[in-house]
Design an enzyme around this catalytic site. Structure first.
Site, PDB file in Angstrom:
ATOM      1  N   CYS A   9      -3.412   4.862   7.999  1.00 60.14           N
ATOM      2  CA  CYS A   9      -3.707   4.316   9.326  1.00 60.14           C
ATOM      3  C   CYS A   9      -2.642   4.697  10.342  1.00 60.14           C
ATOM      4  O   CYS A   9      -2.860   4.623  11.541  1.00 60.14           O
ATOM      5  CB  CYS A   9      -3.799   2.804   9.271  1.00 60.14           C
ATOM      6  SG  CYS A   9      -4.749   2.251   7.901  1.00 60.14           S
ATOM      7  N   ASN A  19       0.797  -1.221   0.000  1.00 64.20           N
ATOM      8  CA  ASN A  19       0.000   0.000   0.000  1.00 64.20           C
ATOM      9  C   ASN A  19       0.836   1.281   0.000  1.00 64.20           C
ATOM     10  O   ASN A  19       0.364   2.333  -0.385  1.00 64.20           O
ATOM     11  CB  ASN A  19      -0.957   0.014   1.185  1.00 64.20           C
ATOM     12  CG  ASN A  19      -0.282  -0.327   2.490  1.00 64.20           C
ATOM     13  OD1 ASN A  19       0.333  -1.382   2.613  1.00 64.20           O
ATOM     14  ND2 ASN A  19      -0.352   0.562   3.452  1.00 64.20           N
ATOM     15  N   SER A  66     -11.231  -5.068   0.114  1.00 67.37           N
ATOM     16  CA  SER A  66     -11.994  -4.017   0.792  1.00 67.37           C
ATOM     17  C   SER A  66     -12.599  -3.066  -0.230  1.00 67.37           C
ATOM     18  O   SER A  66     -11.886  -2.537  -1.090  1.00 67.37           O
ATOM     19  CB  SER A  66     -11.036  -3.255   1.720  1.00 67.37           C
ATOM     20  OG  SER A  66     -11.700  -2.202   2.339  1.00 67.37           O
ATOM     21  N   ALA A  67     -13.930  -2.821  -0.133  1.00 68.07           N
ATOM     22  CA  ALA A  67     -14.646  -2.084  -1.190  1.00 68.07           C
ATOM     23  C   ALA A  67     -14.212  -0.631  -1.338  1.00 68.07           C
ATOM     24  O   ALA A  67     -14.227  -0.087  -2.447  1.00 68.07           O
ATOM     25  CB  ALA A  67     -16.152  -2.144  -0.916  1.00 68.07           C
ATOM     26  N   HIS A  68     -13.797   0.006  -0.228  1.00 68.56           N
ATOM     27  CA  HIS A  68     -13.509   1.452  -0.358  1.00 68.56           C
ATOM     28  C   HIS A  68     -12.218   1.739  -1.099  1.00 68.56           C
ATOM     29  O   HIS A  68     -11.893   2.889  -1.372  1.00 68.56           O
ATOM     30  CB  HIS A  68     -13.527   2.145   1.017  1.00 68.56           C
ATOM     31  CG  HIS A  68     -12.335   1.908   1.887  1.00 68.56           C
ATOM     32  ND1 HIS A  68     -11.353   2.849   2.048  1.00 68.56           N
ATOM     33  CD2 HIS A  68     -11.970   0.858   2.660  1.00 68.56           C
ATOM     34  CE1 HIS A  68     -10.434   2.387   2.888  1.00 68.56           C
ATOM     35  NE2 HIS A  68     -10.794   1.169   3.276  1.00 68.56           N
ATOM     36  N   GLN A  80      -5.067  -3.773  -1.974  1.00 70.36           N
ATOM     37  CA  GLN A  80      -4.640  -2.721  -2.912  1.00 70.36           C
ATOM     38  C   GLN A  80      -4.717  -3.154  -4.376  1.00 70.36           C
ATOM     39  O   GLN A  80      -4.490  -2.331  -5.255  1.00 70.36           O
ATOM     40  CB  GLN A  80      -3.206  -2.262  -2.587  1.00 70.36           C
ATOM     41  CG  GLN A  80      -3.094  -1.467  -1.297  1.00 70.36           C
ATOM     42  CD  GLN A  80      -3.701  -0.060  -1.381  1.00 70.36           C
ATOM     43  OE1 GLN A  80      -3.868   0.503  -2.464  1.00 70.36           O
ATOM     44  NE2 GLN A  80      -4.039   0.508  -0.240  1.00 70.36           N
TER      45      GLN A  80
HETATM   46  N1  PLP Z   1      -4.503  -4.011   3.891  1.00 73.28           N
HETATM   47  C1  PLP Z   1      -3.981  -3.082   3.070  1.00 73.28           C
HETATM   48  C2  PLP Z   1      -2.856  -3.448   2.159  1.00 73.28           C
HETATM   49  C3  PLP Z   1      -4.499  -1.781   3.068  1.00 73.28           C
HETATM   50  O1  PLP Z   1      -3.969  -0.866   2.264  1.00 73.28           O
HETATM   51  C4  PLP Z   1      -5.562  -1.472   3.956  1.00 73.28           C
HETATM   52  C5  PLP Z   1      -6.098  -0.104   4.046  1.00 73.28           C
HETATM   53  O2  PLP Z   1      -5.379   0.879   4.029  1.00 73.28           O
HETATM   54  C6  PLP Z   1      -6.072  -2.481   4.783  1.00 73.28           C
HETATM   55  C7  PLP Z   1      -5.505  -3.748   4.730  1.00 73.28           C
HETATM   56  C8  PLP Z   1      -7.206  -2.230   5.725  1.00 73.28           C
HETATM   57  O3  PLP Z   1      -8.425  -2.128   5.004  1.00 73.28           O
HETATM   58  P1  PLP Z   1      -9.706  -1.433   5.658  1.00 73.28           P
HETATM   59  O4  PLP Z   1      -9.428   0.034   5.687  1.00 73.28           O
HETATM   60  O5  PLP Z   1     -10.829  -1.773   4.729  1.00 73.28           O
HETATM   61  O6  PLP Z   1      -9.893  -2.022   7.007  1.00 73.28           O
END
Ligand code: PLP
Length: 387
Positions: free
Chosen positions: A325, A151, A199-201, A179
């Site tokens: 995050c 990411n 993940s949808a977003h 990603q």
């Molecule tokens: N894994 C990766 C590689 C991500 O980039 C992200 C989000 O930034 C996540 C997991 C976590 O996803 P979510 O925000 O849907 O919990």
């Protein structure tokens, strides 16, 4: 003021067509999908339609898809679910030093419970060496988890090669494809994975909904205890609107993916060239070619990434230093440290991620203003002066 969004890796806007598809399920078709009556059954049908769309996109069977609340839950479910299901068989997990915290944190949690975790290193491009994974395997290894693409730096891993090693030893293989799904081809058989998170977003769907692909026959402990939704594997009333949105978002990605990827690659490479030409002592992080179509990540010597971000923000440009995050933490990125950058250089990183609505003039605006910001910050930097 101009507003330019170059942070699609953090999250994407929900496509208006996705919003339109979701809308009826808030009021007109609001039933609980577990209810027997017509209200419930019409919601259930919408969920099963989305499951079918996602399954066919991934080359999976519908019953192998579990809807979750997003990437974090899917990752936690995969890691902890397999660990608890197989703890009598073994207590060793292999992952990498560049995973998202949604993987490393459940791994650390399991370490406190007596599991052993190996965090395999990567090369200077962020690539995992399949040979390192092979060497880390012991007779207690029960799970290997390697992300599909990173990411922060966008490097895409040789998943099929690594999963082949796992398969040959009878070890489950999981990939965090948060990603990549919607951006590059993701097929569970070609990647040869047992579990896969999405993940949808991250692909123009709504926030708070995702899925875990679980290959038929994979042993995994249930994640949320309660009702018998998702065949008893994940309790809680379905997020019907979110799941419908996820399905519509996948449909749109399927239609547009090739064209979007080509366009983003050309924009990405232009941006990389222009920034390299205009700014001295910048370094592209991640692999020059084996990277996500929409990812650019630079280290810019002698300045702080945060200062660059604030200055870009004043001009209306949204970018990032790495993972959203951990943006409140002052620690340098574990990914940049893992590819061998010093903490000082890692602090000067900037991630630009492109998407469906990025225009050529947005990239041009960035490459016009970034050099000026760098020049201004370097003029104030004691490190630059000393040089
Ligand atoms: N894994 C990766 C590689 C991500 O980039 C992200 C989000 O930034 C996540 C997991 C976590 O996803 P979510 O925000 O849907 O919990």
């Amino acid at each position: 003021m101009k507003r330019i969004y170059l942070d699609y890796a953090a999250t994407t806007p929900t496509d208006p067509e996705v919003v339109k598809a979701m809308e009826p399920y808030f009021f007109a078709k609001f039933g609980n999908p577990s209810s027997i009556h017509a209200f419930g059954q019409e919601a259930k049908k919408a969920i099963e339609d989305s499951r079918q769309i996602l399954a066919s996109f991934l080359g999976a069977k519908p019953e192998e898809i579990i809807f979750t609340s997003g990437g974090t839950e899917s990752d936690n479910f995969a890691i902890e679910g397999v660990a608890y299901a197989l703890e009598k068989k073994g207590n060793h997990i292999i992952t990498t030093a560049i995973e998202h915290h949604a993987i490393t944190e459940p791994c650390k949690f399991l370490e406190k419970k007596g599991f052993k975790v190996t965090y395999a290193g990567v090369d200077k491009y962020g690539l995992v060496n399949p040979g390192d994974i092979r060497k880390a395997i012991t007779d207690k290894t029960i799970l290997i988890s390697v992300m599909h693409a990173n990411n922060e730096i966008g490097t895409i891993q040789p998943i099929a090669e690594i999963s082949e090693i796992a398969k040959s030893k009878g070890i489950y293989f999981h990939t965090d494809a948060v990603q990549t799904v919607g951006h590059i081809p993701v097929n569970v058989d070609e990647l040869n994975v047992d579990l896969l998170s999405l993940s949808a977003h991250k692909f123009y769907g709504p926030k708070g909904v995702g899925a875990l692909y679980i290959r038929k026959g994979t042993r995994i402990e249930r994640f949320l205890h309660g009702g018998d939704q998702e065949k008893g594997r994940r309790a809680s009333t379905h997020n019907t609107t979110g799941i419908v949105g996820l399905g519509k978002a996948i449909e749109l990605c399927q239609e547009n993916m090739d064209r979007e990827a080509k366009y983003q690659i050309s924009l990405r490479d232009r941006l990389i060239k222009e920034v390299n030409d205009k700014i001295s002592e910048v370094h592209l992080n991640g692999h020059p070619a084996i990277r996500l179509p929409n990812n650019v990540n630079f280290s810019i010597k002698y300045i702080e990434g945060e200062s660059v971000l604030l200055n870009l923000d004043i001009l209306g440009i949204a970018a990032s230093t790495g993972s959203a995050c951990t943006s409140s933490s002052l620690e340098p990125s574990h990914v940049l440290l893992a590819i061998g950058l010093s903490p000082e250089i890692a602090h000067g990183s900037l991630r630009l991620s492109l998407g469906r609505w990025t225009k050529e003039e947005d990239a041009a605006y960035l490459s016009e203003h970034l050099p000026k910001i760098v020049e201004k910050l370097r003029a104030m930097s004691p490190l630059y002066e000393k040089k």
